[in-house]
Scaffold this motif. Sequence first.
Motif, PDB file in Angstrom:
ATOM      1  N   UNK A 305       0.826  -1.209   0.000  1.00  0.00           N
ATOM      2  CA  UNK A 305       0.000   0.000   0.000  1.00  0.00           C
ATOM      3  C   UNK A 305       0.858   1.256   0.000  1.00  0.00           C
ATOM      4  N   UNK A 306       0.299   2.350  -0.450  1.00  0.00           N
ATOM      5  CA  UNK A 306       0.925   3.645  -0.204  1.00  0.00           C
ATOM      6  C   UNK A 306       0.655   4.033   1.247  1.00  0.00           C
ATOM      7  N   UNK A 307       1.453   4.959   1.771  1.00  0.00           N
ATOM      8  CA  UNK A 307       1.235   5.334   3.163  1.00  0.00           C
ATOM      9  C   UNK A 307      -0.101   6.046   3.357  1.00  0.00           C
ATOM     10  N   UNK A 308      -0.584   6.756   2.351  1.00  0.00           N
ATOM     11  CA  UNK A 308      -1.882   7.428   2.495  1.00  0.00           C
ATOM     12  C   UNK A 308      -3.029   6.422   2.420  1.00  0.00           C
ATOM     13  N   UNK A 309      -2.898   5.393   1.597  1.00  0.00           N
ATOM     14  CA  UNK A 309      -3.900   4.326   1.620  1.00  0.00           C
ATOM     15  C   UNK A 309      -3.959   3.689   3.003  1.00  0.00           C
ATOM     16  N   UNK A 310      -2.789   3.407   3.558  1.00  0.00           N
ATOM     17  CA  UNK A 310      -2.741   2.781   4.875  1.00  0.00           C
ATOM     18  C   UNK A 310      -3.395   3.682   5.923  1.00  0.00           C
ATOM     19  N   UNK A 311      -3.087   4.971   5.888  1.00  0.00           N
ATOM     20  CA  UNK A 311      -3.624   5.891   6.890  1.00  0.00           C
ATOM     21  C   UNK A 311      -5.139   6.016   6.786  1.00  0.00           C
ATOM     22  N   UNK A 312      -5.641   6.147   5.565  1.00  0.00           N
ATOM     23  CA  UNK A 312      -7.087   6.237   5.380  1.00  0.00           C
ATOM     24  C   UNK A 312      -7.773   4.981   5.912  1.00  0.00           C
ATOM     25  N   UNK A 313      -7.223   3.814   5.591  1.00  0.00           N
ATOM     26  CA  UNK A 313      -7.818   2.565   6.046  1.00  0.00           C
ATOM     27  C   UNK A 313      -7.790   2.456   7.561  1.00  0.00           C
ATOM     28  N   UNK A 314      -6.681   2.849   8.181  1.00  0.00           N
ATOM     29  CA  UNK A 314      -6.571   2.764   9.635  1.00  0.00           C
ATOM     30  C   UNK A 314      -7.572   3.669  10.328  1.00  0.00           C
ATOM     31  N   UNK A 315      -7.848   4.805   9.724  1.00  0.00           N
ATOM     32  CA  UNK A 315      -8.814   5.733  10.308  1.00  0.00           C
ATOM     33  C   UNK A 315     -10.240   5.211  10.192  1.00  0.00           C
ATOM     34  N   UNK A 316     -10.504   4.384   9.186  1.00  0.00           N
ATOM     35  CA  UNK A 316     -11.882   4.021   8.884  1.00  0.00           C
ATOM     36  C   UNK A 316     -12.234   2.571   9.175  1.00  0.00           C
ATOM     37  N   UNK A 382      12.036   4.462   3.184  1.00  0.00           N
ATOM     38  CA  UNK A 382      10.624   4.176   2.937  1.00  0.00           C
ATOM     39  C   UNK A 382       9.840   4.265   4.239  1.00  0.00           C
ATOM     40  N   UNK A 383       8.553   4.583   4.110  1.00  0.00           N
ATOM     41  CA  UNK A 383       7.680   4.759   5.268  1.00  0.00           C
ATOM     42  C   UNK A 383       7.113   3.413   5.702  1.00  0.00           C
ATOM     43  N   UNK A 384       7.092   3.200   7.010  1.00  0.00           N
ATOM     44  CA  UNK A 384       6.391   2.074   7.622  1.00  0.00           C
ATOM     45  C   UNK A 384       5.311   2.636   8.530  1.00  0.00           C
ATOM     46  N   UNK A 385       4.223   1.875   8.659  1.00  0.00           N
ATOM     47  CA  UNK A 385       3.100   2.331   9.470  1.00  0.00           C
ATOM     48  C   UNK A 385       2.686   1.245  10.465  1.00  0.00           C
ATOM     49  N   UNK A 386       2.085   1.671  11.560  1.00  0.00           N
ATOM     50  CA  UNK A 386       1.358   0.761  12.428  1.00  0.00           C
ATOM     51  C   UNK A 386       1.901   0.504  13.804  1.00  0.00           C
ATOM     52  N   UNK A 387       3.205   0.389  13.984  1.00  0.00           N
ATOM     53  CA  UNK A 387       3.731   0.038  15.300  1.00  0.00           C
ATOM     54  C   UNK A 387       3.781  -1.461  15.490  1.00  0.00           C
ATOM     55  N   UNK A 388       4.792  -1.943  16.207  1.00  0.00           N
ATOM     56  CA  UNK A 388       5.027  -3.374  16.338  1.00  0.00           C
ATOM     57  C   UNK A 388       4.815  -3.848  17.767  1.00  0.00           C
TER      58      UNK A 388
END
Length: 421
Positions: A305-316, A382-388
Motif C-alpha cells: 500500500x501507499x502510506x496514504x492508503x494505509x492511513x485512510x484505512x486505519x482511520x476508517x 521508505x515509510x512504515x506504518x502501524x507500530x510493532x
Amino acid sequence: MKDVSEPILLVEYSRVRANTQAMVERLDCEDMVIQTMPDVSPTKWHLAHTSWFWETFLLLEELEGYREYSCEYNYLFNSYYDAIGERHPRNQRGFLSRPGLADVLGYRRHVDEAMTRLLSSLEGEPLERLEPLLRLGLAHEEQHQELILTDIKHVLSHNPFAPQAFPETGRGAASDEAGASWIGFDGGLFAFGVEGLPFQFDNEGPRHEALLTPFALADRPVTNGEYAAFINDGGYRTPSLWLSDGWARVNAEGWQAPLYWHERDGAWRQFTLHGEAAPQPDAPVAHLSFYEAAAYAEWAGARLPSEREWELAAQRGAGPDGRFAMPGWSAHPDVCEPGSGLRQMFGGVWEWTRSDYAPYPRYRPAAGAVGEYNGKFMSGQYVLRGGSCATSQGHIRPTYRNFFPPQARWQFSGLRLAKDI
C-alpha cells in the motif's frame, strides 16, 4: 495556583524513565556493551543517550544552577545532532568500555533528580513554552525503548546457544483461517496528516489533501506460514520478483529467509527474545526488508500500500489491535484476534509501504537542533506504518510515520498486501 498539567508531566516522565530501567533489569552488564552491526547500539549507549537528550535540550537550558554530569558525554552520546557539535562515530559505539554501566546509571539518576526539580517548578508560561519539547523527549525515550528491544535481540542472536532475554508471557491460540480477506475503500480526495494534537512529530504534518483511487487492503498482515510458501516456491531464487537493488542485496548477503530464521532438520526455526522457537504459522512474519516485502507482494499478485492508503484505512476500518510491548517486556508478534475490519493494524509488525519518506506539502522542520529529529532523513528511505509488538502502546497513532532504509531487517517489520479495485 499551579497549572494542572504540571504533575501530569512529572508523572509521565517518571513512568517512561522507570519503564526504560525495567527493560534492562534482566540483562547482564556484558549484554549491554556489545554492538553487532552499525545499526545496533549497545543498551548502555541507549541508557546514556536518552539521559543526554534531557540534559542537552532541557536541563542545561532551563534549570538554573544545573551541573553537567560530564563534559565528555556530549561527544560520546550525541546521536546525530550536527548543530550540537562533533560526536563519536555511530559504528564505534561498541568500542566504548568506559564510561562503565555503573557510571551511566549514575548519569541517569543525576538527570532524573534534576528533571524532577525542573518539572516541579514549571508553571504558567514556562510550562506552556516547554511542554512540546517535554513531550518530544518522552516520545524520544519511548522510541529508544523499542530500539533497546530490537538491538538486544540482534546482539543475543549471535550467541550460539540462543539465550532468552525475557520470559514468554503468553501467546494467542493458533487461527484456523484459510487466508486473508480483502476490504475495499472508495477513491476520492481525502485529508492526511495531523495538526493540533498535544504532541505530534513534525513529520506528521502539515495536514493536507491528496487524491486516492479505489483500493483494497488485506484484513491482516502476511503470516509466517504464507511467507514460508513464498520461500518454498523459490522466492529467493526468482529475480523477476525483485527490484534490482533488492536482487543485488539477496545475492551479496545470501538472504534465504527473514532475519533470525534458519533451517534445522528440514524445518524452520527462528530466534526470538524468548529463545529459539518454530515460527508460528498464523503469526505475522517479521524482520523483512522493504525489498523482501515488495518481492512477496509481487509473488502474491498484489502490491504494497501507499502510506496514504494505509492511513485512510486505519482511520476508517481498524479492527482488533495486536500485541504491544508489555510488562516484563515480552516482544513477539502474536496471531490476529478474530474480528471484523482491518485486524492488527497496530501492535503486530511495522508494515512497509511503497511510499518514499518525503516531506508533506508545506513541511518545514522545527527551528534549532531539534529540527534535525526527522527532516534531515527524508531521502533514500521508505515509510512504515502501524507500530510493532516492541512499540509502546500509547506511542503510536494512525498518522505516525516510521522510516527506514530499504535494506533494514532488524526491526519487527512485515507487510500487509494491497491491490487496486
